[in-house]
Design a protein around this motif. Structure first.
Motif, PDB file in Angstrom:
ATOM      1  N   THR A 197       1.059   4.249  -3.297  1.00 56.15           N
ATOM      2  CA  THR A 197       0.582   5.324  -2.348  1.00 56.15           C
ATOM      3  C   THR A 197       1.777   6.377  -3.112  1.00 56.15           C
ATOM      4  O   THR A 197       1.124   7.448  -3.826  1.00 56.15           O
ATOM      5  CB  THR A 197      -0.138   5.199  -1.252  1.00 56.15           C
ATOM      6  OG1 THR A 197      -0.606   4.363  -0.518  1.00 56.15           O
ATOM      7  CG2 THR A 197      -0.060   7.031  -0.206  1.00 56.15           C
ATOM      8  N   VAL A 256       1.027  -0.703  -0.383  1.00 53.72           N
ATOM      9  CA  VAL A 256      -0.436   0.036  -0.414  1.00 53.72           C
ATOM     10  C   VAL A 256       0.765   1.231  -0.068  1.00 53.72           C
ATOM     11  O   VAL A 256       0.575   2.110  -0.792  1.00 53.72           O
ATOM     12  CB  VAL A 256      -0.742  -0.402   1.104  1.00 53.72           C
ATOM     13  CG1 VAL A 256      -1.384   1.453   1.482  1.00 53.72           C
ATOM     14  CG2 VAL A 256      -2.199  -1.085   1.714  1.00 53.72           C
ATOM     15  N   GLY A 257       1.486   1.398   0.969  1.00 55.17           N
ATOM     16  CA  GLY A 257       3.211   2.276   0.647  1.00 55.17           C
ATOM     17  C   GLY A 257       3.660   2.553  -0.679  1.00 55.17           C
ATOM     18  O   GLY A 257       3.622   4.062  -0.822  1.00 55.17           O
ATOM     19  N   ILE A 300      -0.815   4.557   4.436  1.00 57.17           N
ATOM     20  CA  ILE A 300      -0.917   5.799   3.109  1.00 57.17           C
ATOM     21  C   ILE A 300      -0.658   6.909   4.130  1.00 57.17           C
ATOM     22  O   ILE A 300       0.017   7.565   3.465  1.00 57.17           O
ATOM     23  CB  ILE A 300      -2.964   5.499   2.789  1.00 57.17           C
ATOM     24  CG1 ILE A 300      -2.928   4.332   2.205  1.00 57.17           C
ATOM     25  CG2 ILE A 300      -3.013   6.528   2.059  1.00 57.17           C
ATOM     26  CD1 ILE A 300      -4.602   4.362   1.547  1.00 57.17           C
ATOM     27  N   VAL A 321      -4.813   0.426   5.932  1.00 52.82           N
ATOM     28  CA  VAL A 321      -4.532   0.544   5.095  1.00 52.82           C
ATOM     29  C   VAL A 321      -4.448   2.467   5.734  1.00 52.82           C
ATOM     30  O   VAL A 321      -3.580   2.771   4.854  1.00 52.82           O
ATOM     31  CB  VAL A 321      -5.333   0.153   4.489  1.00 52.82           C
ATOM     32  CG1 VAL A 321      -5.400   0.953   2.715  1.00 52.82           C
ATOM     33  CG2 VAL A 321      -5.835  -1.391   3.643  1.00 52.82           C
ATOM     34  N   LEU A 322      -5.194   2.375   6.179  1.00 55.46           N
ATOM     35  CA  LEU A 322      -5.281   4.170   6.328  1.00 55.46           C
ATOM     36  C   LEU A 322      -3.985   4.464   6.669  1.00 55.46           C
ATOM     37  O   LEU A 322      -3.151   5.766   6.146  1.00 55.46           O
ATOM     38  CB  LEU A 322      -6.650   4.897   6.731  1.00 55.46           C
ATOM     39  CG  LEU A 322      -7.851   4.508   6.413  1.00 55.46           C
ATOM     40  CD1 LEU A 322      -9.057   4.634   7.194  1.00 55.46           C
ATOM     41  CD2 LEU A 322      -8.483   5.115   5.039  1.00 55.46           C
ATOM     42  N   PRO A 330       5.434   2.747   5.650  1.00 55.66           N
ATOM     43  CA  PRO A 330       4.854   1.825   5.938  1.00 55.66           C
ATOM     44  C   PRO A 330       4.549   0.379   6.207  1.00 55.66           C
ATOM     45  O   PRO A 330       4.107  -0.136   6.418  1.00 55.66           O
ATOM     46  CB  PRO A 330       4.110   1.770   4.213  1.00 55.66           C
ATOM     47  CG  PRO A 330       4.818   3.208   3.651  1.00 55.66           C
ATOM     48  CD  PRO A 330       6.286   3.519   4.618  1.00 55.66           C
ATOM     49  N   VAL A 345       3.049   7.502   4.408  1.00 50.57           N
ATOM     50  CA  VAL A 345       3.372   7.981   3.248  1.00 50.57           C
ATOM     51  C   VAL A 345       3.295   9.618   3.008  1.00 50.57           C
ATOM     52  O   VAL A 345       4.599  10.069   2.604  1.00 50.57           O
ATOM     53  CB  VAL A 345       3.565   7.850   1.901  1.00 50.57           C
ATOM     54  CG1 VAL A 345       3.261   8.046   0.424  1.00 50.57           C
ATOM     55  CG2 VAL A 345       3.390   6.072   1.677  1.00 50.57           C
TER      56      VAL A 345
END
Length: 356
Positions: free
Chosen positions: A73, A69-70, A119, A115-116, A93, A122
């Motif tokens: 993002t 995810v990081g 993000i 997940v939040l 992340p 980053v």
């Protein structure tokens, strides 16, 4: 092996999917300041081993999810591609992804929270690096630290989460120390001190991480060992909590400080080694002080002591060697930040000369 490495690098340049995997693997290695996808792959294997050994596979899954995810993002935010390819937006992340399932109970909403958080890490990385570049420094793992502190403190206010830090909030002086004694059982503790960089308690994981370091830089591996041994023995001699010592919790911050000061920021040498040994002690003292400050809040220090101690050690800008970065680790976080600073200075001089 060199031909395989060059072939992989060319493939990563041509194929976006392979390039994403390459950046992610490098991100796993950049936690310990190594720019090597093979090191990153071995580290992920080490984390999987430790997580399954401890009966917490969700921690490994969270780490991989945070890493992916990081990295994605950062790509969506159109960050500097050279930095992105080196994994510089994946390592914090990754740590956030490891921390959330470690310190929060297993619930479906926890994964959304993770997940939040990845993000957000980053975004915090971009913000903090914009500040620290003014002093020719980098934020290191502090985006992970700051984001995870906020996530854990916020979780205390949400009924859907239970914080599992195993830290009972209490004021300084209310707890009791168990002490510790030296025996050869400390050898696995040294390895655990390395594995705890990734929030994993496993001597096998620590050993594999050292091998991953050795693949890219023998000096980084050596100073990681020095950091683990030095901080553990110092904590033991000063009578720190024996239960925490046995888990390697007094060494992981010093491991990172030793790698940066001894093998990344300076060319290894006698004076650099002495300075690094002082840095190991400084990191331990900062960790103990932060523990006193954060215990009433019931949140862990994470790698905060490493960041604070390393900034203090590097801000004086004492160059102990003509080459500030070891050749094998020149593509780490610090090198990228310094290059960007020098590039801006050259561009500014060019513009001023054209206007003149």
């Amino acid at each position: 092996m060199a031909d395989i490495g060059r072939g992989w690098h060319r493939l990563a340049d041509r194929n976006p999917a392979v390039g994403f995997v390459d950046a992610s693997l490098r991100g796993a290695a950049q936690v310990v300041l190594q720019n090597n996808p093979l090191s990153g792959l071995l580290i992920l294997i080490a984390l999987a081993w430790g997580a399954f050994e401890n009966g917490t596979p969700r921690v490994f899954g969270g780490g991989v999810l945070g890493l992916v995810v990081g990295t994605a993002t950062a790509l969506a935010l159109r960050v500097d591609m050279s930095s992105w390819r080196k994994g510089l937006f994946g390592f914090s992340p990754l740590l956030t992804g490891l921390a959330v399932p470690t310190f929060l109970d297993q619930r479906p909403l926890m994964w959304l929270y993770l997940v939040l958080g990845a993000i957000g890490t980053v975004v915090v990385t971009l913000a903090l690096n914009a500040v620290f570049k003014r002093w020719n420094l980098t934020a290191y793992t502090f985006p992970f630290v700051l984001t995870t502190w906020f996530l854990l403190m916020a979780a205390y206010q949400f009924d859907r989460f239970t914080v599992l830090t195993k830290l009972t909030p209490k004021f300084p002086g209310e707890g009791s120390l168990t002490g510790g004694t030296f025996d050869w059982g400390l050898i696995p503790v040294f390895f655990k001190g390395v594995s705890q960089v990734y929030l994993i308690e496993s001597w096998v994981t620590g050993l594999l991480i050292l091998v991953a370091l050795l693949i890219n830089s023998r000096w980084s591996a050596l100073f990681a060992v020095i950091g683990a041994v030095g901080a553990t023995l110092l904590a033991l001699w000063f009578g720190a909590d024996g239960a925490s010592l046995d888990k390697g919790l007094f060494a992981f911050n010093a491991v990172l400080t030793a790698i940066v000061v001894g093998a990344v920021a300076h060319r290894p040498g006698a004076l650099v080694t002495v300075y690094t040994l002082f840095g190991i002690a400084l990191t331990l003292f900062v960790q103990m002080a932060l523990t006193t400050m954060l215990t009433p809040l019931g949140i862990p220090v994470l790698t905060g002591p490493f960041n604070i101690a390393t900034w203090l050690l590097l801000l004086p800008d004492r160059h102990f060697a003509p080459v500030p970065n070891h050749e094998r680790v020149r593509d780490t976080v610090m090198h990228t930040v310094r290059d960007s600073v020098h590039l801006r200075e050259k561009e500014g001089n060019r513009v001023r000369s054209e206007r003149g």
